[in-house]
Design a protein around this motif. Structure first.
Motif, PDB file in Angstrom:
ATOM      1  N   LYS A 137       1.105  -0.978   0.059  1.00  0.00           N
ATOM      2  CA  LYS A 137      -0.340  -0.245   0.486  1.00  0.00           C
ATOM      3  C   LYS A 137       0.931   1.452  -0.038  1.00  0.00           C
ATOM      4  O   LYS A 137       0.266   2.487  -0.471  1.00  0.00           O
ATOM      5  CB  LYS A 137      -1.071  -0.115   1.244  1.00  0.00           C
ATOM      6  CG  LYS A 137      -1.982  -0.961   0.923  1.00  0.00           C
ATOM      7  CD  LYS A 137      -3.244  -0.958   2.256  1.00  0.00           C
ATOM      8  CE  LYS A 137      -4.420  -1.496   2.045  1.00  0.00           C
ATOM      9  NZ  LYS A 137      -4.808  -1.740   3.589  1.00  0.00           N
ATOM     10  N   ASP A 140       4.391   2.913  -4.848  1.00  0.00           N
ATOM     11  CA  ASP A 140       3.655   4.021  -6.123  1.00  0.00           C
ATOM     12  C   ASP A 140       2.911   2.741  -6.599  1.00  0.00           C
ATOM     13  O   ASP A 140       3.836   1.987  -7.107  1.00  0.00           O
ATOM     14  CB  ASP A 140       5.182   4.648  -6.360  1.00  0.00           C
ATOM     15  CG  ASP A 140       3.899   5.634  -8.237  1.00  0.00           C
ATOM     16  OD1 ASP A 140       4.265   4.815  -8.740  1.00  0.00           O
ATOM     17  OD2 ASP A 140       3.836   6.555  -7.220  1.00  0.00           O
ATOM     18  N   LYS A 141       1.940   3.332  -7.463  1.00  0.00           N
ATOM     19  CA  LYS A 141       0.812   2.402  -8.010  1.00  0.00           C
ATOM     20  C   LYS A 141       1.535   2.716  -9.227  1.00  0.00           C
ATOM     21  O   LYS A 141       1.909   1.013  -9.614  1.00  0.00           O
ATOM     22  CB  LYS A 141      -0.591   2.780  -8.274  1.00  0.00           C
ATOM     23  CG  LYS A 141      -1.015   3.103  -6.586  1.00  0.00           C
ATOM     24  CD  LYS A 141      -2.921   3.863  -6.907  1.00  0.00           C
ATOM     25  CE  LYS A 141      -3.139   3.399  -5.629  1.00  0.00           C
ATOM     26  NZ  LYS A 141      -4.925   3.646  -5.460  1.00  0.00           N
ATOM     27  N   GLN A 142       2.302   3.238  -9.963  1.00  0.00           N
ATOM     28  CA  GLN A 142       2.785   2.512 -11.113  1.00  0.00           C
ATOM     29  C   GLN A 142       3.704   1.947 -10.997  1.00  0.00           C
ATOM     30  O   GLN A 142       4.232   0.792 -11.780  1.00  0.00           O
ATOM     31  CB  GLN A 142       2.835   4.536 -11.684  1.00  0.00           C
ATOM     32  CG  GLN A 142       2.085   5.264 -12.422  1.00  0.00           C
ATOM     33  CD  GLN A 142       2.550   6.642 -12.232  1.00  0.00           C
ATOM     34  OE1 GLN A 142       3.023   6.848 -12.462  1.00  0.00           O
ATOM     35  NE2 GLN A 142       1.677   6.603 -13.930  1.00  0.00           N
ATOM     36  N   GLN A 145       2.851  -1.690 -10.824  1.00  0.00           N
ATOM     37  CA  GLN A 145       1.930  -2.716 -11.608  1.00  0.00           C
ATOM     38  C   GLN A 145       2.647  -2.641 -12.089  1.00  0.00           C
ATOM     39  O   GLN A 145       3.743  -4.142 -13.311  1.00  0.00           O
ATOM     40  CB  GLN A 145       1.043  -1.641 -12.518  1.00  0.00           C
ATOM     41  CG  GLN A 145       0.271  -2.083 -13.361  1.00  0.00           C
ATOM     42  CD  GLN A 145      -0.592  -3.044 -13.329  1.00  0.00           C
ATOM     43  OE1 GLN A 145      -1.172  -3.135 -11.588  1.00  0.00           O
ATOM     44  NE2 GLN A 145      -0.749  -4.595 -13.350  1.00  0.00           N
ATOM     45  N   LYS A 163      -5.997  -4.181  -5.430  1.00  0.00           N
ATOM     46  CA  LYS A 163      -6.218  -2.617  -5.813  1.00  0.00           C
ATOM     47  C   LYS A 163      -7.289  -2.192  -5.539  1.00  0.00           C
ATOM     48  O   LYS A 163      -7.943  -0.867  -4.574  1.00  0.00           O
ATOM     49  CB  LYS A 163      -7.026  -2.457  -7.298  1.00  0.00           C
ATOM     50  CG  LYS A 163      -5.633  -2.629  -8.386  1.00  0.00           C
ATOM     51  CD  LYS A 163      -5.974  -2.736  -9.499  1.00  0.00           C
ATOM     52  CE  LYS A 163      -4.694  -2.398 -10.380  1.00  0.00           C
ATOM     53  NZ  LYS A 163      -5.126  -3.613 -11.846  1.00  0.00           N
TER      54      LYS A 163
END
Length: 165
Positions: A137, A140-142, A145, A163
């Motif tokens: 959590k 960084d989401k990028q 991924q 997600k």
């Protein structure tokens, strides 16, 4: 150069950590000379060699927080030369790795992927997956991924439903 290093070592201004690796030790009033940690030495070697490094095995588990045992033998994947460095009773092993393995970008996701590879698909427990998802959590989401796209399919499936966080 070698003679100059030898003289500095003999005078106590620098300490030899391993063959070809010297440090200027910090001096504590109570315990005396304090040498750098294995992680600090590894970072310095990576900087000097302009190498990418990824911790594996027990080191990844330790850095992620899944284990509280400090590994004696530390293994890192690298794009520099493969070698072993002995530091006291500990050994740092650098293993050659593929460009794909070294392409991981996120600090936490990189550790999570390496830790899960170490545990193994059949031995991973639900609590460990939950712990890793909680840690992810903060990633960084990028970057997450990107790293999940490079991870083995079973790891991607385990972590994909992150997600909902």
């Amino acid at each position: 150069m070698n003679k100059a290093l030898e003289r500095l070592h003999d005078s106590g201004k620098i300490a030899r950590v391993a063959m070809g690796i010297y440090v200027r030790p910090k001096v504590d009033k109570i315990i005396g000379a304090v040498l750098p940690t294995v992680e600090e030495i590894v970072k310095a070697i990576a900087k000097r060699d302009k190498a990418r490094l990824i911790p594996t095995g027990a080191q990844a588990l330790y850095q992620l927080g899944l284990s509280n045992q400090v590994p004696v033998n530390v293994v890192y994947y690298t794009d520099a030369s493969a070698r072993k460095i002995k530091i006291g009773k500990r050994t740092i092993t650098f293993k050659k790795a593929t460009a794909k393995t070294l392409s991981l970008k996120g600090k936490i996701s990189m550790l999570a992927i390496q830790a899960l590879k170490t545990i193994g698909q059949k031995d991973v427990k639900a609590e460990e997956v939950d712990f890793i998802k909680e840690k992810l959590k903060m990633e960084d989401k990028q970057l997450l991924q990107h790293d999940l796209n490079l991870a083995p399919a079973w790891i991607r499936e385990l972590l994909q439903n992150r997600k909902d966080a």
